[in-house]
Design a protein around this motif. Structure first.
Motif, PDB file in Angstrom:
ATOM      1  N   GLU A   1       0.811  -1.216   0.000  1.00  0.00           N
ATOM      2  CA  GLU A   1       0.000   0.000   0.000  1.00  0.00           C
ATOM      3  C   GLU A   1       0.846   1.269   0.000  1.00  0.00           C
ATOM      4  O   GLU A   1       0.500   2.258  -0.645  1.00  0.00           O
ATOM      5  N   ASP A   2       1.978   1.275   0.708  1.00  0.00           N
ATOM      6  CA  ASP A   2       2.785   2.497   0.787  1.00  0.00           C
ATOM      7  C   ASP A   2       3.717   2.693  -0.409  1.00  0.00           C
ATOM      8  O   ASP A   2       4.441   3.684  -0.485  1.00  0.00           O
ATOM      9  N   GLY A   3       3.685   1.762  -1.362  1.00  0.00           N
ATOM     10  CA  GLY A   3       4.498   1.910  -2.568  1.00  0.00           C
ATOM     11  C   GLY A   3       5.923   1.422  -2.435  1.00  0.00           C
ATOM     12  O   GLY A   3       6.671   1.426  -3.426  1.00  0.00           O
ATOM     13  N   HIS A   4       6.333   0.977  -1.241  1.00  0.00           N
ATOM     14  CA  HIS A   4       7.684   0.436  -1.066  1.00  0.00           C
ATOM     15  C   HIS A   4       7.637  -1.063  -1.349  1.00  0.00           C
ATOM     16  O   HIS A   4       7.591  -1.883  -0.433  1.00  0.00           O
ATOM     17  N   ASP A   5       7.608  -1.399  -2.621  1.00  0.00           N
ATOM     18  CA  ASP A   5       7.421  -2.790  -3.020  1.00  0.00           C
ATOM     19  C   ASP A   5       8.264  -3.112  -4.246  1.00  0.00           C
ATOM     20  O   ASP A   5       8.916  -2.232  -4.839  1.00  0.00           O
ATOM     21  N   LEU A   6       8.260  -4.369  -4.641  1.00  0.00           N
ATOM     22  CA  LEU A   6       9.089  -4.825  -5.757  1.00  0.00           C
ATOM     23  C   LEU A   6       8.636  -4.252  -7.097  1.00  0.00           C
ATOM     24  O   LEU A   6       9.464  -3.984  -7.970  1.00  0.00           O
ATOM     25  N   SER A   7       7.348  -4.066  -7.282  1.00  0.00           N
ATOM     26  CA  SER A   7       6.865  -3.585  -8.578  1.00  0.00           C
ATOM     27  C   SER A   7       7.268  -2.133  -8.824  1.00  0.00           C
ATOM     28  O   SER A   7       7.714  -1.780  -9.922  1.00  0.00           O
ATOM     29  N   HIS A   8       7.119  -1.279  -7.822  1.00  0.00           N
ATOM     30  CA  HIS A   8       7.570   0.108  -7.976  1.00  0.00           C
ATOM     31  C   HIS A   8       9.090   0.169  -8.133  1.00  0.00           C
ATOM     32  O   HIS A   8       9.617   0.969  -8.916  1.00  0.00           O
ATOM     33  N   ALA A   9       9.800  -0.680  -7.386  1.00  0.00           N
ATOM     34  CA  ALA A   9      11.261  -0.710  -7.519  1.00  0.00           C
ATOM     35  C   ALA A   9      11.668  -1.165  -8.919  1.00  0.00           C
ATOM     36  O   ALA A   9      12.638  -0.653  -9.492  1.00  0.00           O
ATOM     37  N   LEU A  10      10.938  -2.118  -9.476  1.00  0.00           N
ATOM     38  CA  LEU A  10      11.229  -2.590 -10.830  1.00  0.00           C
ATOM     39  C   LEU A  10      11.045  -1.472 -11.850  1.00  0.00           C
ATOM     40  O   LEU A  10      11.920  -1.251 -12.704  1.00  0.00           O
ATOM     41  N   VAL A  11       9.931  -0.772 -11.783  1.00  0.00           N
ATOM     42  CA  VAL A  11       9.672   0.315 -12.732  1.00  0.00           C
ATOM     43  C   VAL A  11      10.734   1.403 -12.599  1.00  0.00           C
ATOM     44  O   VAL A  11      11.232   1.927 -13.611  1.00  0.00           O
ATOM     45  N   ASP A  12      11.110   1.751 -11.382  1.00  0.00           N
ATOM     46  CA  ASP A  12      12.168   2.751 -11.184  1.00  0.00           C
ATOM     47  C   ASP A  12      13.486   2.287 -11.801  1.00  0.00           C
ATOM     48  O   ASP A  12      14.203   3.076 -12.440  1.00  0.00           O
ATOM     49  N   ALA A  13      13.809   1.014 -11.624  1.00  0.00           N
ATOM     50  CA  ALA A  13      15.060   0.480 -12.164  1.00  0.00           C
ATOM     51  C   ALA A  13      15.035   0.467 -13.691  1.00  0.00           C
ATOM     52  O   ALA A  13      16.045   0.786 -14.343  1.00  0.00           O
ATOM     53  N   LEU A  14      13.906   0.099 -14.278  1.00  0.00           N
ATOM     54  CA  LEU A  14      13.800   0.099 -15.739  1.00  0.00           C
ATOM     55  C   LEU A  14      13.933   1.508 -16.303  1.00  0.00           C
ATOM     56  O   LEU A  14      14.617   1.722 -17.314  1.00  0.00           O
ATOM     57  N   ASN A  15      13.295   2.467 -15.669  1.00  0.00           N
ATOM     58  CA  ASN A  15      13.385   3.849 -16.151  1.00  0.00           C
ATOM     59  C   ASN A  15      14.799   4.394 -16.010  1.00  0.00           C
ATOM     60  O   ASN A  15      15.289   5.119 -16.885  1.00  0.00           O
ATOM     61  N   ALA A  16      15.478   4.050 -14.921  1.00  0.00           N
ATOM     62  CA  ALA A  16      16.852   4.510 -14.734  1.00  0.00           C
ATOM     63  C   ALA A  16      17.762   3.935 -15.817  1.00  0.00           C
ATOM     64  O   ALA A  16      18.670   4.618 -16.307  1.00  0.00           O
ATOM     65  N   ARG A  17      17.508   2.700 -16.181  1.00  0.00           N
ATOM     66  CA  ARG A  17      18.351   2.041 -17.187  1.00  0.00           C
ATOM     67  C   ARG A  17      18.000   2.503 -18.604  1.00  0.00           C
ATOM     68  O   ARG A  17      18.856   2.522 -19.486  1.00  0.00           O
ATOM     69  N   ALA A  18      16.748   2.921 -18.813  1.00  0.00           N
ATOM     70  CA  ALA A  18      16.296   3.285 -20.170  1.00  0.00           C
ATOM     71  C   ALA A  18      16.951   4.556 -20.679  1.00  0.00           C
ATOM     72  O   ALA A  18      17.070   4.743 -21.891  1.00  0.00           O
TER      73      ALA A  18
END
Length: 241
Positions: free
Chosen positions: A39-56
């Motif tokens: 619920e607070d957004g500190h999860d694997l899915s948000h971390a994955l999206v952040d990592a993909l955007n950083a790499r893109a």
């Protein structure tokens, strides 16, 4: 003359103006429970999206989208579907593999049977003998129970969330539930009483989770392959969330 003036104007505005905007790519997640979604957004899915955007590096802009499993199945049945399905496994997907492309493994996981320590059930009792109360997620099927056809009937009680399943078990309203090992580990950290009250055992083999995309976009598939490999090898990734 007008064409030269337009080119001069674009150059004055900056080099980024000459390049196309990032391609927006939805990242679909149907695992609506911890640690994949919290619920607070500190999860694997948000971390994955952040990592993909950083790499893109501006090439793609990945956006998290929640989608029920049945809608995911309908989505990828269309030949021209776009986006990424996170945390999937080839064994769970029905459409033709010819239209799908999979990344290398992104995350290790496993399915577990979970019972109360005071009411233990063996795997044989669960999968073959039956005669207990099963806590289940709405719409979820359990292939091993269908395959073995327990000799005694199973009472099934459905609920909408993994947290509700865990609470039903702790309250003694059901005798057994199933959940991913990563979810069980999250509960053990968040609920101090959890492992003092429950016992776990493997449900089938260990599994791996991948990124799934449309084979009609090989460039995206190549990017996802590199990102998945890099994350899987990163010790910090294995410690998330």
């Amino acid at each position: 003359m007008a064409k030269w003036w337009l080119l001069f104007l674009l150059l004055c505005l900056g080099p980024g103006t000459l390049w196309a905007a990032p391609q927006t790519v939805p990242v679909y997640v149907y695992h609506d429970y911890p640690p994949y979604i919290v619920e607070d957004g500190h999860d694997l899915s948000h971390a994955l999206v952040d990592a993909l955007n950083a790499r893109a590096g501006g090439r793609y802009r990945f956006e998290l989208k929640m989608l029920p499993r049945r809608r995911v199945d309908r989505l990828i049945a269309a030949p021209d579907w776009q986006g990424v399905i996170a945390w999937a496994n080839p064994g769970w997907v029905k459409p033709s593999a010819e239209r799908l492309q999979w990344s290398p493994p992104l995350l290790d996981d496993a399915d577990l049977w979970v019972t109360l320590r005071g009411r233990p059930l063996s795997r044989e009792q669960i999968e073959v003998e039956g005669g207990y109360r099963l806590g289940a997620l709405l719409g979820h099927q359990y292939a091993e129970l269908e395959r073995h056809r327990p000799v005694m009937p199973i009472q099934r009680f459905d609920t909408a969330s993994m947290e509700s399943l865990a609470r039903m078990l702790l309250a003694g309203r059901v005798d057994v539930i199933t959940m991913p090992a990563n979810t069980e580990g999250w509960l053990a950290e968040e609920w101090p009483q959890w492992r003092a009250q429950v016992a776990t055992q493997p449900r089938g083999k260990a599994i791996q989770r991948f990124l799934l995309s449309n084979a009609g976009d090989p460039a995206l598939g190549e990017f996802l392959a590199g990102a998945a490999q890099a994350l899987y090898r990163d010790p910090a990734w294995s410690r998330l969330p």
